[in-house]
Design an enzyme around this catalytic site. Structure first.
Site, PDB file in Angstrom:
ATOM      1  N   THR A 219      -3.259  -9.429   2.873  1.00 14.69           N
ATOM      2  CA  THR A 219      -3.420  -8.709   4.149  1.00 14.69           C
ATOM      3  C   THR A 219      -3.983  -9.626   5.231  1.00 14.69           C
ATOM      4  OG1 THR A 219      -5.491  -7.901   3.196  1.00 14.69           O
ATOM      5  CG2 THR A 219      -3.703  -6.330   3.351  1.00 14.69           C
TER       6      THR A 219
ATOM      7  N   LYS B 143     -11.539  -9.147   4.777  1.00 18.66           N
ATOM      8  CA  LYS B 143     -11.061 -10.258   3.943  1.00 18.66           C
ATOM      9  C   LYS B 143     -10.952 -11.525   4.794  1.00 18.66           C
ATOM     10  CE  LYS B 143     -10.784  -8.261  -0.037  1.00 18.66           C
ATOM     11  NZ  LYS B 143     -11.720  -8.616  -1.117  1.00 18.66           N
TER      12      LYS B 143
ATOM     13  N   TYR C  74     -10.083  -3.206   6.524  1.00 17.41           N
ATOM     14  CA  TYR C  74     -10.083  -3.831   5.186  1.00 17.41           C
ATOM     15  C   TYR C  74      -9.592  -5.277   5.302  1.00 17.41           C
ATOM     16  CZ  TYR C  74      -8.232  -5.453   0.779  1.00 17.41           C
ATOM     17  OH  TYR C  74      -7.936  -6.249  -0.300  1.00 17.41           O
TER      18      TYR C  74
ATOM     19  N   GLY D  62     -13.976  -2.761 -12.442  1.00 19.89           N
ATOM     20  CA  GLY D  62     -12.820  -2.357 -11.632  1.00 19.89           C
ATOM     21  C   GLY D  62     -11.514  -2.811 -12.251  1.00 19.89           C
TER      22      GLY D  62
ATOM     23  N   ASP E 223     -21.743  -4.356 -11.267  1.00 21.36           N
ATOM     24  CA  ASP E 223     -20.864  -3.320 -10.703  1.00 21.36           C
ATOM     25  C   ASP E 223     -21.687  -2.032 -10.574  1.00 21.36           C
ATOM     26  OD1 ASP E 223     -17.375  -2.675 -11.107  1.00 21.36           O
ATOM     27  OD2 ASP E 223     -18.850  -1.287 -10.274  1.00 21.36           O
TER      28      ASP E 223
ATOM     29  N   SER F 211      -6.826 -11.502  -0.088  1.00 23.03           N
ATOM     30  CA  SER F 211      -5.661 -10.626  -0.072  1.00 23.03           C
ATOM     31  C   SER F 211      -4.610 -11.121   0.907  1.00 23.03           C
ATOM     32  CB  SER F 211      -6.126  -9.224   0.366  1.00 23.03           C
ATOM     33  OG  SER F 211      -5.030  -8.444   0.760  1.00 23.03           O
TER      34      SER F 211
ATOM     35  N   GLY G 172      -0.499   1.406   9.832  1.00 21.14           N
ATOM     36  CA  GLY G 172      -1.152   0.223   9.253  1.00 21.14           C
ATOM     37  C   GLY G 172      -0.247  -0.553   8.310  1.00 21.14           C
ATOM     38  N   ASP G 173       0.852   0.074   7.864  1.00 19.87           N
ATOM     39  CA  ASP G 173       1.751  -0.652   6.957  1.00 19.87           C
ATOM     40  C   ASP G 173       2.464  -1.779   7.690  1.00 19.87           C
ATOM     41  OD1 ASP G 173       1.356   0.571   4.560  1.00 19.87           O
ATOM     42  OD2 ASP G 173       2.982   2.010   4.766  1.00 19.87           O
TER      43      ASP G 173
ATOM     44  N   TYR H   6      -4.311 -12.199  -3.198  1.00 23.12           N
ATOM     45  CA  TYR H   6      -3.436 -11.379  -4.053  1.00 23.12           C
ATOM     46  C   TYR H   6      -2.366 -10.722  -3.201  1.00 23.12           C
ATOM     47  CZ  TYR H   6      -7.916 -11.141  -6.648  1.00 23.12           C
ATOM     48  OH  TYR H   6      -9.114 -11.418  -7.261  1.00 23.12           O
ATOM     49  N   PHE H   7      -1.194 -10.590  -3.772  1.00 19.71           N
ATOM     50  CA  PHE H   7      -0.191  -9.750  -3.135  1.00 19.71           C
ATOM     51  C   PHE H   7      -0.394  -8.344  -3.702  1.00 19.71           C
ATOM     52  CE2 PHE H   7       2.090 -12.407  -0.148  1.00 19.71           C
ATOM     53  CZ  PHE H   7       1.313 -13.539  -0.295  1.00 19.71           C
ATOM     54  N   ASN H   8       0.587  -7.711  -4.328  1.00 24.03           N
ATOM     55  CA  ASN H   8       0.329  -6.327  -4.771  1.00 24.03           C
ATOM     56  C   ASN H   8       0.134  -6.228  -6.277  1.00 24.03           C
ATOM     57  OD1 ASN H   8       1.425  -6.116  -2.020  1.00 24.03           O
ATOM     58  ND2 ASN H   8       1.256  -3.919  -2.412  1.00 24.03           N
TER      59      ASN H   8
HETATM   60  C1  WQD Z   1       2.793  -0.490  -0.747  1.00 25.10           C
HETATM   61  C2  WQD Z   1       3.992   0.174  -0.094  1.00 25.10           C
HETATM   62  C3  WQD Z   1       3.430   1.990   1.356  1.00 25.10           C
HETATM   63  C4  WQD Z   1       2.045   4.860  -1.599  1.00 25.10           C
HETATM   64  C5  WQD Z   1      -2.147  -3.277  -1.182  1.00 25.10           C
HETATM   65  C6  WQD Z   1      -3.604  -3.083  -1.426  1.00 25.10           C
HETATM   66  C7  WQD Z   1      -4.407  -4.097  -0.671  1.00 25.10           C
HETATM   67  C8  WQD Z   1      -3.851  -5.480  -0.866  1.00 25.10           C
HETATM   68  C9  WQD Z   1      -2.378  -5.530  -0.528  1.00 25.10           C
HETATM   69  C10 WQD Z   1      -5.044  -6.607  -2.622  1.00 25.10           C
HETATM   70  C11 WQD Z   1       3.733   0.507   1.377  1.00 25.10           C
HETATM   71  C12 WQD Z   1       4.277   2.448   0.172  1.00 25.10           C
HETATM   72  C13 WQD Z   1       2.526   3.699  -1.019  1.00 25.10           C
HETATM   73  C14 WQD Z   1       2.845   6.040  -1.567  1.00 25.10           C
HETATM   74  C15 WQD Z   1       4.553   4.821  -0.404  1.00 25.10           C
HETATM   75  N1  WQD Z   1      -3.999  -5.911  -2.212  1.00 25.10           N
HETATM   76  N2  WQD Z   1       3.753   3.680  -0.451  1.00 25.10           N
HETATM   77  N3  WQD Z   1       4.075   5.968  -0.979  1.00 25.10           N
HETATM   78  O1  WQD Z   1      -0.512  -1.229   1.495  1.00 25.10           O
HETATM   79  O2  WQD Z   1       0.745  -3.190   0.448  1.00 25.10           O
HETATM   80  O3  WQD Z   1      -1.783  -2.886   0.123  1.00 25.10           O
HETATM   81  O4  WQD Z   1      -1.741  -4.587  -1.382  1.00 25.10           O
HETATM   82  O5  WQD Z   1      -6.008  -6.892  -2.013  1.00 25.10           O
HETATM   83  O6  WQD Z   1      -5.711  -3.976  -1.204  1.00 25.10           O
HETATM   84  O7  WQD Z   1      -3.932  -1.789  -0.985  1.00 25.10           O
HETATM   85  O8  WQD Z   1      -0.116  -1.405  -1.029  1.00 25.10           O
HETATM   86  O9  WQD Z   1       0.590   0.216  -2.729  1.00 25.10           O
HETATM   87  O10 WQD Z   1      -0.697   1.079  -0.716  1.00 25.10           O
HETATM   88  O11 WQD Z   1       1.646   0.306  -0.435  1.00 25.10           O
HETATM   89  O12 WQD Z   1       5.670   4.799   0.149  1.00 25.10           O
HETATM   90  O13 WQD Z   1       2.473   7.145  -2.071  1.00 25.10           O
HETATM   91  O14 WQD Z   1       4.226   1.395  -0.762  1.00 25.10           O
HETATM   92  O15 WQD Z   1       3.830   2.660   2.548  1.00 25.10           O
HETATM   93  O16 WQD Z   1       4.937   0.314   2.108  1.00 25.10           O
HETATM   94  P1  WQD Z   1      -0.337  -2.176   0.361  1.00 25.10           P
HETATM   95  P2  WQD Z   1       0.306   0.126  -1.273  1.00 25.10           P
END
Ligand code: WQD
Length: 353
Positions: free
Chosen positions: A130, A157, A153, A13, A34, A128, A300-301, A180-182
């Site tokens: 989250t 975690k 999800y 991955g 995997d 995460s 969910g955001d 992790y953050f992003n």
């Molecule tokens: C980020 C922002 C969207 C796509 C991720 C991982 C999760 C965890 C935390 C590790 C949000 C916006 C997105 C698009 C957009 N990481 N967006 N248009 O939701 O913070 O979660 O980080 O475990 O596993 O998924 O990340 O990249 O999906 O979204 O506007 O086409 O970008 O709304 O505000 P998220 P994301």
């Protein structure tokens, strides 16, 4: 001295492959489990091109305890396990909760059963940010309250962390939770990177696929939030910085520096960046004008989250090497590489679409 053997679950991955490279670069012997249900073997080629070493991957479903146990039986010298393998799409988990609970929790429990039976001394868990839900105050520290998860999800975690904490109380394995953050970007060699299967859910692959023309247009999910420019705020961190933190976490445990049976670390830069700022950074670095529209908020955001990473910096001696421009530069370079036939054979690319 014999190399210490580490088992990485999810080694094919995105974050798993980058961590395999960092471990190999730091003289660990690495094997992987995997089942390629959410990944492909494409990154195995890239790992070999970077390190000159072949990653042995056992194509095993971790939900099958016997098959998982057989890998440990064949490798009784495993010194540590890093558990990445999980489903991780926030939106998908809302529509498929049972698949997420079954896969993420059953896999973790089977791995922990083997860790206990084969007396593996170190265990590092891919967690995460989250788990914090929508934080009341920022930046979040490891002591910030764990709030109701916003998605199945995130709940897996949170439950995973609790399972590990309770496990660590009755087994000799030393454990670490990495939140992790992003994670974004690609290895500086551009030999490995993120390979979204299907339409990308995450922001940066959505940006790069729009810029390369694989997607006609990108949607910013909301620009009416209470942030400096109305779009959501996140803590983007380069995947190679995340990867290196795993090597540091293993060494921290191997050297007996852990301060508890289950230490927790935030892996973020400590800098909050909004979605619109991330797009501007991409446009600056790539020279491309991104075709996007502002659409409705995504269910969910959370509005904003970014890390206090001082514990990882101080205790793991974690040195963050890549800034936002480098995250965008490597992400863009990887997207362009995947688009060029020379990047992957047409047969391999057929796996991607
Ligand atoms: C980020 C922002 C969207 C796509 C991720 C991982 C999760 C965890 C935390 C590790 C949000 C916006 C997105 C698009 C957009 N990481 N967006 N248009 O939701 O913070 O979660 O980080 O475990 O596993 O998924 O990340 O990249 O999906 O979204 O506007 O086409 O970008 O709304 O505000 P998220 P994301």
């Amino acid at each position: 001295m014999a190399k210490k053997k580490i088992l990485v679950t999810g080694g094919c991955g995105y974050i798993g492959a980058h961590t395999v490279v960092d471990l190999m670069d730091n003289d660990f012997e690495v094997i992987s489990i995997d089942d390629n249900s959410k990944s492909t073997t494409l990154l195995l080629d890239g790992i070999e091109r970077i390190t000159g070493k072949t990653l042995k991957n056992y194509k095993v479903d971790l939900k099958n305890w016997q098959d998982t146990r057989a890998v440990f039986q064949e490798n009784p010298d495993i010194e540590g396990v890093i558990h990445f393998a999980a489903y991780k799409a926030v939106g998908e988990s809302v529509s498929q909760p049972l698949e997420y609970y079954e896969n993420n929790l059953e896999s973790l429990i089977n791995v922990l059963k083997c860790v206990a039976e084969f007396k593996v001394a170190q265990f590092v868990f891919s967690s995460s940010c989250t788990v914090y839900g929508s934080p009341d105050s920022m930046p979040v520290t490891e002591a910030s309250p764990i709030k109701d998860a916003e998605s199945p999800y995130g709940a897996t975690k949170q439950m995973g962390e609790r399972i590990i904490q309770d496990f660590a109380k009755v087994h000799d394995t030393k454990t670490i939770l990495l939140r992790y953050f992003n994670p974004v970007g690609a290895h500086p060699s551009i030999e490995i990177g993120e390979i979204p299967l299907g339409k990308p859910q995450n922001l940066v692959p959505a940006i790069t696929q729009t810029a390369i023309g694989k997607l006609p247009q990108m949607t910013v999910f909301g620009a009416n939030y209470d942030t400096r420019d109305g779009s959501c705020l996140r803590d983007f961190i380069h995947v190679s910085d995340i990867a290196h933190a795993h090597t540091l976490a293993l060494n921290y445990l191997l050297e007996g520096k852990n301060q508890s049976l289950c230490d927790v670390f935030n892996l973020g830069t400590g800098n909050g960046v909004t979605v619109l700022e991330a797009i501007k950074a991409f446009e600056k670095v790539s020279g491309e004008k991104l075709n996007y529209v502002v659409g409705p908020n995504r269910p969910g955001d959370i509005v904003a989250i970014y890390a206090n990473n001082q514990h990882a910096v101080d205790s793991l001696k974690w040195d963050i090497r890549y800034d936002l421009d480098e995250m965008m530069r490597t992400a863009w370079a990887w997207e362009k590489k995947m688009a060029v036939d020379g990047g992957y054979t047409n047969q391999q690319k057929s796996v991607l679409n």
